[in-house]
Design an enzyme around this catalytic site. Structure first.
Site, PDB file in Angstrom:
ATOM      1  N   CYS A  46       0.824  -1.215   0.000  1.00 46.54           N
ATOM      2  CA  CYS A  46       0.000   0.000   0.000  1.00 46.54           C
ATOM      3  C   CYS A  46       0.858   1.265   0.000  1.00 46.54           C
ATOM      4  O   CYS A  46       0.340   2.344   0.301  1.00 46.54           O
ATOM      5  CB  CYS A  46      -0.875  -0.007   1.241  1.00 46.54           C
ATOM      6  SG  CYS A  46       0.141   0.023   2.725  1.00 46.54           S
TER       7      CYS A  46
ATOM      8  N   ARG B 115       2.759 -37.651  -4.244  1.00 48.17           N
ATOM      9  CA  ARG B 115       3.983 -37.070  -4.823  1.00 48.17           C
ATOM     10  C   ARG B 115       5.124 -37.128  -3.804  1.00 48.17           C
ATOM     11  O   ARG B 115       6.276 -37.371  -4.163  1.00 48.17           O
ATOM     12  CB  ARG B 115       3.724 -35.634  -5.276  1.00 48.17           C
ATOM     13  CG  ARG B 115       4.862 -35.047  -6.074  1.00 48.17           C
ATOM     14  CD  ARG B 115       4.505 -33.699  -6.637  1.00 48.17           C
ATOM     15  NE  ARG B 115       3.797 -33.774  -7.900  1.00 48.17           N
ATOM     16  CZ  ARG B 115       4.385 -33.800  -9.100  1.00 48.17           C
ATOM     17  NH1 ARG B 115       5.702 -33.791  -9.190  1.00 48.17           N
ATOM     18  NH2 ARG B 115       3.669 -33.857 -10.196  1.00 48.17           N
TER      19      ARG B 115
ATOM     20  N   GLU C  58       7.726 -25.267 -10.236  1.00 47.45           N
ATOM     21  CA  GLU C  58       7.922 -25.893  -8.929  1.00 47.45           C
ATOM     22  C   GLU C  58       9.313 -26.484  -8.701  1.00 47.45           C
ATOM     23  O   GLU C  58       9.827 -26.441  -7.582  1.00 47.45           O
ATOM     24  CB  GLU C  58       6.865 -26.990  -8.737  1.00 47.45           C
ATOM     25  CG  GLU C  58       5.467 -26.417  -8.654  1.00 47.45           C
ATOM     26  CD  GLU C  58       4.415 -27.504  -8.727  1.00 47.45           C
ATOM     27  OE1 GLU C  58       3.784 -27.767  -7.703  1.00 47.45           O
ATOM     28  OE2 GLU C  58       4.229 -28.085  -9.815  1.00 47.45           O
TER      29      GLU C  58
ATOM     30  N   ASP D 163      11.616  -1.879  20.731  1.00 50.30           N
ATOM     31  CA  ASP D 163      13.062  -1.816  20.503  1.00 50.30           C
ATOM     32  C   ASP D 163      13.726  -0.632  21.185  1.00 50.30           C
ATOM     33  O   ASP D 163      14.902  -0.698  21.530  1.00 50.30           O
ATOM     34  CB  ASP D 163      13.342  -1.744  18.997  1.00 50.30           C
ATOM     35  CG  ASP D 163      13.174  -3.094  18.357  1.00 50.30           C
ATOM     36  OD1 ASP D 163      13.416  -4.094  19.051  1.00 50.30           O
ATOM     37  OD2 ASP D 163      12.787  -3.148  17.183  1.00 50.30           O
TER      38      ASP D 163
ATOM     39  N   THR E 280       0.780   3.664  13.949  1.00 47.97           N
ATOM     40  CA  THR E 280       1.273   2.329  13.597  1.00 47.97           C
ATOM     41  C   THR E 280       0.951   1.307  14.690  1.00 47.97           C
ATOM     42  O   THR E 280       1.000   0.115  14.452  1.00 47.97           O
ATOM     43  CB  THR E 280       2.794   2.334  13.336  1.00 47.97           C
ATOM     44  OG1 THR E 280       3.468   2.726  14.529  1.00 47.97           O
ATOM     45  CG2 THR E 280       3.164   3.275  12.214  1.00 47.97           C
TER      46      THR E 280
ATOM     47  N   LEU F 290       8.737   8.240  18.506  1.00 46.80           N
ATOM     48  CA  LEU F 290       9.375   7.636  19.671  1.00 46.80           C
ATOM     49  C   LEU F 290       8.390   7.639  20.844  1.00 46.80           C
ATOM     50  O   LEU F 290       8.308   6.669  21.599  1.00 46.80           O
ATOM     51  CB  LEU F 290      10.642   8.429  20.018  1.00 46.80           C
ATOM     52  CG  LEU F 290      11.463   7.875  21.158  1.00 46.80           C
ATOM     53  CD1 LEU F 290      11.928   6.460  20.867  1.00 46.80           C
ATOM     54  CD2 LEU F 290      12.667   8.773  21.424  1.00 46.80           C
TER      55      LEU F 290
ATOM     56  N   VAL G   4      -0.045   9.571  16.540  1.00 47.75           N
ATOM     57  CA  VAL G   4       1.024  10.213  15.763  1.00 47.75           C
ATOM     58  C   VAL G   4       1.171   9.434  14.454  1.00 47.75           C
ATOM     59  O   VAL G   4       0.623   9.791  13.424  1.00 47.75           O
ATOM     60  CB  VAL G   4       2.337  10.293  16.561  1.00 47.75           C
ATOM     61  CG1 VAL G   4       3.399  11.039  15.757  1.00 47.75           C
ATOM     62  CG2 VAL G   4       2.115  10.997  17.895  1.00 47.75           C
TER      63      VAL G   4
ATOM     64  N   GLU H  37      -5.606 -23.052  -5.596  1.00 43.91           N
ATOM     65  CA  GLU H  37      -5.965 -24.130  -6.514  1.00 43.91           C
ATOM     66  C   GLU H  37      -7.306 -24.734  -6.111  1.00 43.91           C
ATOM     67  O   GLU H  37      -8.184 -24.909  -6.932  1.00 43.91           O
ATOM     68  CB  GLU H  37      -4.863 -25.204  -6.513  1.00 43.91           C
ATOM     69  CG  GLU H  37      -5.170 -26.360  -7.445  1.00 43.91           C
ATOM     70  CD  GLU H  37      -4.024 -27.357  -7.541  1.00 43.91           C
ATOM     71  OE1 GLU H  37      -2.891 -27.032  -7.134  1.00 43.91           O
ATOM     72  OE2 GLU H  37      -4.260 -28.480  -8.019  1.00 43.91           O
TER      73      GLU H  37
HETATM   74  C1  FAD Z   1       4.672  -3.228  10.673  1.00 41.67           C
HETATM   75  C2  FAD Z   1       5.074  -2.738  12.038  1.00 41.67           C
HETATM   76  C3  FAD Z   1       6.354  -2.996  12.454  1.00 41.67           C
HETATM   77  C4  FAD Z   1       6.755  -2.573  13.716  1.00 41.67           C
HETATM   78  N1  FAD Z   1       8.023  -2.857  14.105  1.00 41.67           N
HETATM   79  C5  FAD Z   1       8.445  -2.463  15.321  1.00 41.67           C
HETATM   80  C6  FAD Z   1       9.772  -2.733  15.730  1.00 41.67           C
HETATM   81  O1  FAD Z   1      10.572  -3.291  14.984  1.00 41.67           O
HETATM   82  N2  FAD Z   1      10.129  -2.359  16.967  1.00 41.67           N
HETATM   83  C7  FAD Z   1       9.258  -1.740  17.818  1.00 41.67           C
HETATM   84  O2  FAD Z   1       9.633  -1.415  18.921  1.00 41.67           O
HETATM   85  N3  FAD Z   1       8.005  -1.437  17.433  1.00 41.67           N
HETATM   86  C8  FAD Z   1       7.574  -1.793  16.222  1.00 41.67           C
HETATM   87  N4  FAD Z   1       6.294  -1.504  15.825  1.00 41.67           N
HETATM   88  C9  FAD Z   1       5.372  -0.822  16.754  1.00 41.67           C
HETATM   89  C10 FAD Z   1       5.176   0.683  16.476  1.00 41.67           C
HETATM   90  O3  FAD Z   1       5.523   1.014  15.181  1.00 41.67           O
HETATM   91  C11 FAD Z   1       5.986   1.549  17.370  1.00 41.67           C
HETATM   92  O4  FAD Z   1       5.607   1.307  18.695  1.00 41.67           O
HETATM   93  C12 FAD Z   1       5.882   3.040  17.056  1.00 41.67           C
HETATM   94  O5  FAD Z   1       6.927   3.713  17.650  1.00 41.67           O
HETATM   95  C13 FAD Z   1       4.584   3.659  17.505  1.00 41.67           C
HETATM   96  O6  FAD Z   1       4.572   5.035  17.147  1.00 41.67           O
HETATM   97  P1  FAD Z   1       3.303   5.757  16.549  1.00 41.67           P
HETATM   98  O7  FAD Z   1       3.637   7.187  16.461  1.00 41.67           O
HETATM   99  O8  FAD Z   1       2.888   5.135  15.296  1.00 41.67           O
HETATM  100  O9  FAD Z   1       2.250   5.438  17.669  1.00 41.67           O
HETATM  101  P2  FAD Z   1       0.693   5.584  17.642  1.00 41.67           P
HETATM  102  O10 FAD Z   1       0.090   4.348  17.107  1.00 41.67           O
HETATM  103  O11 FAD Z   1       0.297   6.845  16.991  1.00 41.67           O
HETATM  104  O12 FAD Z   1       0.435   5.651  19.198  1.00 41.67           O
HETATM  105  C14 FAD Z   1       0.820   4.586  20.047  1.00 41.67           C
HETATM  106  C15 FAD Z   1       0.399   4.821  21.484  1.00 41.67           C
HETATM  107  O13 FAD Z   1       1.171   5.829  22.096  1.00 41.67           O
HETATM  108  C16 FAD Z   1       0.359   6.848  22.627  1.00 41.67           C
HETATM  109  N5  FAD Z   1       1.059   8.115  22.462  1.00 41.67           N
HETATM  110  C17 FAD Z   1       1.707   8.513  21.346  1.00 41.67           C
HETATM  111  N6  FAD Z   1       2.317   9.689  21.570  1.00 41.67           N
HETATM  112  C18 FAD Z   1       2.028  10.034  22.849  1.00 41.67           C
HETATM  113  C19 FAD Z   1       2.369  11.139  23.655  1.00 41.67           C
HETATM  114  N7  FAD Z   1       3.109  12.117  23.185  1.00 41.67           N
HETATM  115  N8  FAD Z   1       1.913  11.178  24.919  1.00 41.67           N
HETATM  116  C20 FAD Z   1       1.145  10.184  25.402  1.00 41.67           C
HETATM  117  N9  FAD Z   1       0.786   9.122  24.677  1.00 41.67           N
HETATM  118  C21 FAD Z   1       1.225   9.047  23.416  1.00 41.67           C
HETATM  119  C22 FAD Z   1      -0.904   6.719  21.805  1.00 41.67           C
HETATM  120  O14 FAD Z   1      -2.007   7.291  22.461  1.00 41.67           O
HETATM  121  C23 FAD Z   1      -1.040   5.258  21.629  1.00 41.67           C
HETATM  122  O15 FAD Z   1      -1.588   4.647  22.755  1.00 41.67           O
HETATM  123  C24 FAD Z   1       5.856  -1.887  14.568  1.00 41.67           C
HETATM  124  C25 FAD Z   1       4.566  -1.625  14.124  1.00 41.67           C
HETATM  125  C26 FAD Z   1       4.175  -2.037  12.865  1.00 41.67           C
HETATM  126  C27 FAD Z   1       2.798  -1.747  12.406  1.00 41.67           C
HETATM  127  S1  FES Z   2      -1.227  -3.395   3.035  1.00 42.18           S
HETATM  128 FE1  FES Z   2       0.528  -4.388   3.805  1.00 42.18          FE
HETATM  129  S2  FES Z   2       1.644  -2.683   4.512  1.00 42.18           S
HETATM  130 FE2  FES Z   2      -0.214  -1.829   4.003  1.00 42.18          FE
END
Ligand code: FAD
Ligand code: FES
Ligand code: FES
Length: 1351
Positions: free
Chosen positions: A63, A901, A1283, A374, A276, A362, A273, A823
């Site tokens: 996407c 097979r 295959e 992480d 994710t 973060l 934010v 299939e």
């Molecule tokens: C495909 C995928 C891969 C990922 N891989 C990793 C990885 O390798 N390592 C890892 O650690 N994580 C991973 N994550 C998890 C995620 O991406 C992280 O935790 C990311 O840092 C979340 O940030 P965000 O801004 O998207 O959070 P959001 O989804 O926007 O928010 C997350 C939470 O934090 C709260 N929040 C955000 N900002 C604040 C603030 N300023 N004050 C109070 N509360 C707040 C929100 O209310 C919510 O509850 C992954 C996620 C996905 C979807």
């Molecule tokens: S549909 Fe797989 S990353 Fe968005």
């Protein structure tokens, strides 16, 4: 129901409109829904369907779109690749979005990123292609001349299941620094072969699959500009916004006070934010958040400020911005101040993919508080300070809290109160005697969550190695990030040396216990990782101390030093060699040439239409399946009343809507049900279907269908449980026998018993199952279905609807991958959709969500083999008694044929004169397991490769010599009596030994292993022999229809489906040669049951063989009819002949038919007849390196030599070989199906199920097609290729086993040990037994219920 606005008092006067730009056009949305993603908006509202939905959880990159913003603070533009599936559309205000449609098209002008991917053969099924193109495009927009390293990073978040990635990287390498040499147009790399590129040492061999010299030039100055309206109007950034949706409300405050006010009024409002984390919760956990607060315009949350002792990052600063800023400071600041920053940067590289890091904050990571986060271990070990604010009595209250002991209080909870906002995070500057180190171990290195991670922050007393202070934090060992205060205490005032390591290892072991049934499983591995990661840290810090002269060089044995290292993705090197067409071949005859996939350009521009891209029809409804949540239970009641009461819900279908006969379906036996009636036999089984106005309504209503179960026992998930309960399908076991086994054993020099086991494999086609049904005239129905088997779907739909087949049409334009998974299993979705459409007389659609697809459609069969061997002291195998067990799941499906097979491939390339093969089909409480590329063959050959290695090991001979000794020779007969008329395995072997420099590398590996204690390398060679034909004789037939129109254009239809394998391209090539016309005149529109009836599934690798011959047959008829016209008018053109033929009333339409001759094996009635038409052979060699401390690995090189006859299209065939190899590598090494003991699939998305990614390609990847080996038994002397190469992926598995054996030899342990496939990190680590793993006590099995079981 709309959110109550009065109760959600807002700091703005009025509801806002969302304004953003898409592909340069302004979009104004007066009432955006905060729950709607950008992807849904693009696909459904704007009908920009080039952007695909692959997973919905940020894990596949299908996407990917580009998001552009103007940053007024720095007066610069930012162009970011982002996942539209997680991006809330409400967050787009003031942004510009570019989708695949916005950068180029086949109708106007292709963009070079589209063209190069397509022409370098980087698109097969094409479902991943738009996402990959957009990742590359976004990279070029911010970096016009990237390096290969930048490419590696750009593609961390993109998956492709077809290509094996190599061609994508080769195509895009042309944009990089490494490719460009400063000579511009004169660069020798751009010279075409005609101009003499120096390739010509061997005139029969070609090595250029595409012509770089003809690529469109890339001129960054020609890219569309950022919309001036957004650029010039700062209002977009400063407006407080509020959007009200049906269930939730979205605020975008622009200053801290407003943000804090909102948070104090709505303490449980969600700050969003990157979304994710929250996006995944909303989609897959169905969390409803009524208040969304988006703080990305609040300055305090977005600032980056360097202070004396730290750097302050606003909590909403994205991970990518943090990484970029830190990199810049690392360059400028003194090294000693930047040790924490380096550690953070290193960790950020492995944090998700780039699309996620571009938006994720973060703050979001910290506040989510995931135990496997992480960044939290790093920040915790650093005791980082956090700035937290709230609004009390209208005043901003600020407090500083410290991450460290006590910050996390329970699972996903910390000490920051709901009304508070995390505003900033201080990254400390390190001090002279302070060192930071962090490690993460995951299933897959790139874009994966940690299994265990750690960070260590140690300060030494000045100029000594005496520990002054130490903080250690671990993720993955408890519900929160944990510290180890007791161990730290032990370490204080101690010297940093090997004696300390032993004490620390024991202490960590005691301080971080795990219950045997703790969530996440892998208990012993995780516990040993704690120690191993600490040991790596010990080595890494020791090296720093050695560098600064505090420790002596010989304090650490040199062999140990590399234990500190982690793997880095090597820059790809590759070569592809294939036979040149002979010089007499006409220039417009496409056979044998590397023609580009016929749809590649459409796929790269997003113009290619997949099933779910078909526009919705007036009156269309959406269907959602109701799936079983129990593995084995009686259904006591089904109550759909609440679901049916919801507005917009139209119907619920269950077994009650069908007669018992209609409800009984299946691919071969009708032993399964459209809807479970009375009893469920697996989790994920279809119980019913809700039909509603939209997807959202249907899915919500489906969750309101209440089902009462009475649980039954036993729940049988694993093969071992099936054996214990004798749970087999009727008529099993079955046997194939040859020779006199008893006698052979009695005279054998050696008799040996062994076993091996391998897991299943999820197909993970990028496009999930989808079906759109349309009622036609009266009782007719038309199905558009993502199936490899339209005729079967037609037949079964007719059965369920009680219609004759001529009333049902099934069409398939193209599939976003199938690999056997579509299939037979497409019936799960297609039949309920057909039923709903037929009964309601309205169009009905459903595309399964990724988790639904993975939970319900079955996998490759997990398999177990037990064998007894007899062999001579030279290693010649004389007898084998083998039992093959396949976990088939709840119904027969195609399992009988797949196991057959397996049983006919258990000997691979080795002649065994006395054989008894038994096959047991285990009936278990899993979804029905099914066809998967290789169809049981790889499972059988896996046993063969264990057998040959056991023999070589016992007789103490070189494996390659023992292989050669046992290889079949031309003329030999298999254990099912088929004669091998031509068996070129020795040729493949010798070419592959040469190409891979096998013996040279083997010597180097011995030296390397001697020099490294914790890194070991292994090399392995595997041959393959794959029988070509369907097991079911009747399936070995096909049809074609060739229509010539008056303008000379040709519309070709045949029985095969384009699933990405390039079948249509090859059929166009065959048709063009047969009619002697340019391929541009031939078009294939779709596969449809009303054009070519009674087709076989597109499977068994025989698509080209069968359909190619049927096409030739039709073309021959037309040629015959045109012959008199051509002879009478030799000077005319094709078009003129066609016109003349028309006026002479000659039919210009012909059908073709083909059946493979001479097949007909039957064990009793015809035991000497052919089972297979012929065999495809190949040999592969892989070299790997493993990290014995963590179980991580890197494939250093792979060489493959395949005999595929005279290739119809070397580009497509090499693409198939590389893609199959990578899929085989996934099967044998990476991909793990994780089930609970109760049969719930945990690995139901890319988050937990790891297929190989870009970074997993072998560092060097060479593929050669055997030359001068035409195959007389298939179209234009070609051979089937889909295959056969998959099994070569096992070369990596066996190379890993060699490497582990080298590690075990260090401890005097046997090299004869059991390693199950997949050789995942946990298995590798635990097999490398050492002083650290010995510290882990393991409870006896059966004394606890494990978190997961291996099916
Ligand atoms: C495909 C995928 C891969 C990922 N891989 C990793 C990885 O390798 N390592 C890892 O650690 N994580 C991973 N994550 C998890 C995620 O991406 C992280 O935790 C990311 O840092 C979340 O940030 P965000 O801004 O998207 O959070 P959001 O989804 O926007 O928010 C997350 C939470 O934090 C709260 N929040 C955000 N900002 C604040 C603030 N300023 N004050 C109070 N509360 C707040 C929100 O209310 C919510 O509850 C992954 C996620 C996905 C979807
Ligand atoms: S549909 Fe797989 S990353 Fe968005
Ligand atoms: S081409 Fe990449 S998933 Fe099919």
């Amino acid at each position: 129901m709309a959110a109550d606005r009065s109760s959600l008092e807002m700091p703005v006067e009025k509801e806002s409109s969302l304004i953003f730009f898409v592909n340069g056009k302004k979009v104004t949305e007066p009432s955006p829904d905060p729950e709607c993603t950008l992807l849904t908006y693009l696909r459904q509202k704007l009908r920009l369907c080039g952007t695909k939905l692959g997973c919905g959880e940020g894990g596949c990159g299908a996407c990917t779109v580009m998001l552009s913003r103007f940053d007024r603070a720095t007066n610069s533009f930012k162009h970011l690749a982002v996942n539209a599936c997680l991006m809330p559309v409400c967050a787009m205000h003031g942004c510009a979005v570019t989708t695949i449609e916005g950068i180029g098209s086949t109708r106007t002008r292709l963009h070079p990123v589209q063209e190069r991917l397509a022409k370098a053969h980087g698109s097969q099924c094409g479902f991943c292609t738009p996402g990959i193109v957009m990742s590359m495009y976004a990279l070029l927009r911010s970096m016009p001349l990237p390096s290969m390293k930048d490419l590696e990073i750009a593609f961390q978040g993109n998956l492709c299941r077809c290509t094996g990635y190599r061609p994508i990287l080769e195509g895009y390498k042309t944009f990089t620094k490494e490719f460009s040499c400063g000579m511009g147009d004169k660069c020798c790399k751009l010279k075409s072969k005609e101009n003499g590129n120096g390739c010509g040492a061997d005139i029969n061999v070609d090595d250029q699959l595409f012509e770089r010299s003809k690529f469109l030039p890339f001129d960054p100055s020609q890219e569309p500009i950022f919309p001036p309206e957004l650029h010039l109007n700062s209002q977009y950034d400063v407006d407080n916004l509020v959007f009200i949706g049906p269930r939730s409300i979205w605020y975008r405050p622009v200053d801290l006070v407003d943000l804090l006010k909102l948070k104090s009024e709505h303490p449980h409002g969600k700050i969003i934010v990157g979304n994710t984390e929250v996006g995944v919760e909303m989609k897959f956990k169905q969390f409803l958040y009524t208040v969304h607060i988006n703080p990305i315009k609040v300055p305090e949350l977005n600032e980056i400020r360097e202070l004396k002792d730290s750097i302050l990052f606003g909590s909403a600063v994205t991970l990518m911005d943090i990484e970029d800023y830190l990199r810049e400071r690392i360059e400028k600041l003194p090294e000693q101040e930047t040790r924490f920053f380096r550690c953070a940067v290193k960790m950020l590289h492995y944090f998700a993919g780039k699309q996620i890091r571009n938006v994720a904050s973060l703050g979001g990571n910290i506040m989510t508080g995931s135990p496997i986060s992480d960044m939290n271990p790093i920040l915790t070990a650093a005791c980082a300070q956090l700035k937290v604010c709230s609004l009390i009595d209208g005043q901003i209250q600020t407090r500083e809290v410290q991450m460290g002991p006590g910050f996390f209080i329970s699972y996903r909870k910390n000490i920051i109160a709901p009304h508070e906002v995390l505003v900033g995070i201080y990254f400390p500057k390190s001090m002279k005697d302070q060192y930071f180190v962090a490690f993460k171990q995951a299933r897959r290195r790139d874009d994966d969550i940690a299994i265990v991670n750690t960070a260590i922050n140690v300060t030494f007393e000045p100029h000594t190695n005496v520990i002054g202070n130490i903080y250690m934090a671990f993720g993955g060992m408890a519900p929160i990030t944990v510290m180890t205060p007791k161990t730290s205490q032990i370490m204080l005032k101690q010297k940093w040396n090997r004696i300390l390591v032993e004490r620390v290892a024991e202490s960590l072991c005691a301080e971080l216990p795990l219950e045997p049934s703790a969530p996440g499983g892998m208990i012993a591995y995780r516990r040993s990782l704690v120690i191993s990661l600490f040991y790596k840290a010990y080595l890494a810090i020791s090296q720093e101390l050695i560098k600064s002269g505090i420790m002596q060089f010989d304090d650490i044995p040199e062999r140990e030093l590399s234990g500190a290292n982690t793997f880095h993705t090597p820059i790809l090197k590759s070569a592809q060699l294939f036979e040149k067409v002979c010089s007499e071949q006409s220039i417009c005859d496409p056979i044998g040439r590397p023609q580009v996939h016929a749809s590649a350009l459409k796929q790269a521009t997003g113009e290619a239409i997949y099933c779910d891209d078909i526009p919705p029809q007036v009156n269309e409804l959406y269907l959602a399946l109701v799936l079983s949540t129990k593995a084995h239970a009686n259904i006591i009641s089904i109550d759909a009343s609440e679901a049916l009461r919801q507005q917009g819900v139209h119907a619920f279908f269950s077994s009650k809507d069908l007669s018992e006969h209609e409800n009984a379906v299946g691919s071969f036996l009708h032993d399964e049900e459209v809807f479970a009636a009375g009893k469920v036999n697996c989790q994920g089984q279809v119980i019913g279907a809700i039909v509603a106005d939209s997807q959202v309504l249907a899915q919500r209503a489906a969750r309101l269908v209440h089902i009462k179960y009475e649980e039954l026992s036993p729940v049988i998930i694993t093969i071992e449980q099936a054996i214990e309960h004798k749970s087999y399908f009727d008529h099993y076991p079955q046997f194939i026998e040859k020779g006199n086994l008893e006698q052979a054993f009695s005279v054998s020099d050696h008799v040996y018993e062994g076993s091996c086991r391998m897991g299943g494999q999820e197909h993970f086609y990028l496009e999930t199952n989808v079906c759109v049904a349309t009622p036609r005239d009266s009782d007719e129905i038309e199905l558009f279905c993502s199936t490899q088997n339209p005729s079967e779907i037609q037949r079964l739909a007719a059965h369920v609807l009680a219609l004759p087949c001529h009333k049902v049409v099934c069409r398939a334009k193209r599939l976003g991958g199938g690999f056997g998974g579509k299939e037979s299993r497409s019936l799960i979705l297609a039949l309920p959709v057909a039923l709903a459409c037929h009964r309601l007389r309205r169009p009905v659609r459903c595309m399964l969500d990724r988790d639904e697809d993975m939970m319900s459609t079955g996998t490759r069969h997990p398999s177990l083999f037990k064998y007894k061997l007899g062999f001579t002291k030279e290693g010649l195998i004389t007898a084998c008694d083998i039992e093959c067990y396949a976990n088939a799941g709840l119904s027969m499906d195609l399992s009988f044929s797949s196991l057959d097979r397996t049983m006919k491939h258990f000997e691979n390339c080795y002649r065994i004169p006395n054989v008894k093969v038994g096959g047991w089909l285990c009936k278990t409480n899993l979804p029905s397991n099914t066809a998967f590329r290789g169809f049981g063959g790889p499972q059988g050959m896996f046993a063969a490769e264990h057998i040959i290695r056991d023999v070589a090991h016992i007789v103490g001979k070189d494996l390659v010599d023992v292989m050669k000794l046992n290889f079949y020779k031309t003329g030999d007969r298999t254990h099912y009596n088929q004669q091998l008329e031509y068996f070129p395995i020795e040729r493949c072997l010798h070419e592959c030994l040469d190409q891979s420099k096998f013996y040279e590398k083997r010597k180097e590996i011995q030296v390397f292993n001697g020099n490294n204690r914790w890194r070991k390398r292994g090399i392995s060679l595997v041959p393959t022999k794959y029988g070509i034909a369907f097991g079911g004789m009747h399936l070995n037939q096909s049809g074609a229809l060739v229509n010539i129109y008056l303008d000379g254009s040709v519309l070709l239809t045949h029985g095969g489906v384009e699933i990405g394998q390039g079948l249509h391209t090859k059929m166009i090539q065959c048709c063009a040669r047969a009619l002697n016309i340019p391929p541009e005149l031939v078009h294939i529109s779709e596969t449809a049951t009303d054009r070519v009836p009674n087709t076989s599934p597109t499977a068994a690798s025989v698509g080209s063989d069968l359909n190619g011959m049927a096409v030739l047959n039709a073309c021959e008829k037309l040629n015959h009819r045109l012959k008199p016209i051509k002879e009478a008018n030799p000077q005319c053109t094709w078009k003129e002949w066609i016109k003349k033929a028309y006026f002479e009333r000659i039919s210009l339409s012909a059908t073709g038919f083909y059946k493979i001759p001479d097949l007909g094996y039957h064990p009793i009635t015809d035991p000497y007849a052919r089972q297979y038409n012929y065999y495809t052979n190949g040999v592969g060699v892989s070299v790997v390196e493993i990290d014995c401390l963590t179980g991580d690995h890197q494939v250093l090189s792979t060489d493959i030599v395949m005999d595929i006859g005279s290739s119809l299209n070397p580009a497509i065939d090499i693409g198939q070989i590389e893609g199959a190899f990578m899929q085989g590598y996934g099967l044998f090494v990476l991909e793990e199906l994780i089930y609970s003991p109760q049969g719930a699939l945990y690995s139901r998305g890319p988050g937990m199920y790891k297929i190989p990614g870009f970074a997993d390609i072998p560092g060097e990847f060479n593929v050669s097609l055997l030359t001068g080996a035409p195959n007389p038994r298939a179209v234009y002397s070609s051979k089937a290729v889909g295959e056969p190469p998959l099994f070569i992926g096992s070369a990596v598995f066996f190379a890993i086993k060699e490497a582990i054996a080298a590690a075990r030899a260090e401890r005097g342990l046997s090299s004869n040990f059991r390693l199950e496939a997949p050789a995942a990190a946990a298995r590798i680590r635990m097999a490398c037994e050492d002083e650290f793993t010995e510290l882990i006590d393991q409870p006896p099995p059966h004394t606890f219920t494990p978190w997961n079981v291996v099916p």
